[in-house]
Scaffold this motif. Sequence first.
Motif, mmCIF file in Angstrom:
data_model
loop_
_atom_site.group_PDB
_atom_site.id
_atom_site.type_symbol
_atom_site.label_atom_id
_atom_site.label_comp_id
_atom_site.label_asym_id
_atom_site.label_seq_id
_atom_site.Cartn_x
_atom_site.Cartn_y
_atom_site.Cartn_z
ATOM 1 N N MET A 197 0.848 -1.200 0.000
ATOM 2 C CA MET A 197 0.000 0.000 0.000
ATOM 3 C C MET A 197 0.872 1.234 0.000
ATOM 4 N N ASP A 198 0.445 2.264 -0.700
ATOM 5 C CA ASP A 198 1.343 3.366 -1.037
ATOM 6 C C ASP A 198 0.632 4.700 -0.856
ATOM 7 N N SER A 199 0.316 5.075 0.370
ATOM 8 C CA SER A 199 -0.317 6.366 0.625
ATOM 9 C C SER A 199 0.720 7.468 0.686
ATOM 10 N N ASN A 200 0.261 8.685 0.398
ATOM 11 C CA ASN A 200 1.121 9.860 0.523
ATOM 12 C C ASN A 200 1.102 10.303 1.989
ATOM 13 N N PRO A 201 2.213 10.188 2.724
ATOM 14 C CA PRO A 201 2.191 10.504 4.155
ATOM 15 C C PRO A 201 1.866 11.968 4.439
ATOM 16 N N ALA A 202 2.285 12.881 3.563
ATOM 17 C CA ALA A 202 1.986 14.301 3.780
ATOM 18 C C ALA A 202 0.490 14.557 3.652
ATOM 19 N N LEU A 203 -0.146 13.875 2.699
ATOM 20 C CA LEU A 203 -1.589 14.030 2.534
ATOM 21 C C LEU A 203 -2.325 13.408 3.714
ATOM 22 N N CYS A 204 -1.878 12.237 4.164
ATOM 23 C CA CYS A 204 -2.506 11.608 5.334
ATOM 24 C C CYS A 204 -2.409 12.522 6.548
ATOM 25 N N ALA A 205 -1.257 13.175 6.712
ATOM 26 C CA ALA A 205 -1.082 14.094 7.839
ATOM 27 C C ALA A 205 -2.024 15.286 7.723
ATOM 28 N N ALA A 206 -2.194 15.802 6.504
ATOM 29 C CA ALA A 206 -3.097 16.942 6.303
ATOM 30 C C ALA A 206 -4.542 16.559 6.607
ATOM 31 N N ILE A 207 -4.942 15.361 6.180
ATOM 32 C CA ILE A 207 -6.305 14.904 6.467
ATOM 33 C C ILE A 207 -6.495 14.689 7.961
ATOM 34 N N ALA A 208 -5.515 14.060 8.612
ATOM 35 C CA ALA A 208 -5.604 13.824 10.056
ATOM 36 C C ALA A 208 -5.670 15.137 10.826
ATOM 37 N N ASN A 209 -4.929 16.127 10.380
ATOM 38 C CA ASN A 209 -4.970 17.434 11.035
ATOM 39 C C ASN A 209 -6.333 18.092 10.856
#
Length: 427
Positions: free
Chosen positions: A1-13
């Motif tokens: 699985m290959d998520s964009n960690p910066a995008l995941c962080a933005a969504i979590a924030n």
Amino acid sequence: MDSNPALCAAIANHITTSPQQRITFAQFMDMALYHPEYGYYSSDAVKIGFKDSDFFTSPNLCSDFGELLAEQFLQMWEILGKPVPFSLVEMGAGQGLLALHILKYYQLNYPDFFAALEYIIVEKSPTLRQEQQQRLQDFPVRWCNLEEIPPNAIVGCFFSNELVDAFPVHQFTLEAGELREIYVTTPQNLTPQEGKCESFSPPLIGEGLGERSNFAFLEVTGEPSTPQLAEHLDLVGIDLTQSVYPDSYRSEINLAALDWLSIVADRLQRGYVLTIDYGYPASRYYNPRRSQGTLQCYYQHRFHDNPYINIGRQDITAHVDFTALERWGEKCNLKNIGFIQQGLFLMALGLGERLSRVFSTRRYANDERIAALSYQQQPLSQLLQRRDALHQLLDPTGLGGFGVLVQSKGLNNTEISQPLKGLTLPE
């Protein structure tokens, strides 16, 4: 699985800073696809075509799709009295291939219409817009946002191919017969009163989301975020209180599509709106047996139904509710002209004749002279490839089964009475 960690962080924030530490699925999908820096369509992650890509569209197959659409637009121009300019507004132009095929066809075959034509592209993705500008640099094309077009400014046709399916959708489920909206949160923001939505299999917690990501997302249910969800179901005549709908029934509502259609109708003075996409009438879309909705994700030419993996690296789509577009269009002064399957639409515009010419070439495959003269002197291998592409455009289980919706505004009775070629089937 290959998520964009910066995008995941933005969504979590975004989740953490939201009032209830949760966001609607529509907000999640919007960020996953359209976050200005990391979204799938905003970055270089979006890949369209056959090689090293996630999905392909009709214009990737051959130029015939665009050329047949061009014949329909030409007739629209004639019905409207050949106005100058006649504006073609393509919304969501992908790689610019459809525009290229249309403009080349007019330039070679209809110079008068080409001179009268104003071609406008509305494109939200900066990556795709750059590719379009490079591919179309030899043609007079203008790019703008839909909101930048003044009200009642367009005489011509707004059209789109596989656009509406990528609009962010709200997701809902039924709990004890009540409409509940599906929200997205993170484990650390889950309150004791909330529980994970269990109607999805496998579980929707994002297991790892890629080795480099420390974020996981899961679903909770709650009261609808807006009364527009229930109003939408009323609009299309769906009553979820009927006993035929099982508990945990799940589906989507595309409010963004209605907002989009409102803007399009406001900008159109006289002419047409042509929408091509995969979808159903509401009665089929919300069939009780379609109990898990239509949401799909596309990643490297494979599709699945878990939006919480490959975040920012995959496309997320949902089928189009064409009944909603028809009925909302009526509220926006758009008249329904017709709805038809893409395969039948293209056949009415001349795809059958093109296909028969390719078949005649194959019949004389052993005679190179006849084969070469049979259709634009193309090599036999190219003709056979073209035949396969045309068959894909017709396939009722694939592209041929897409819906084509045509609406109009500002036409007088004489103009409306003239049937469009693409909607006129042979008897």
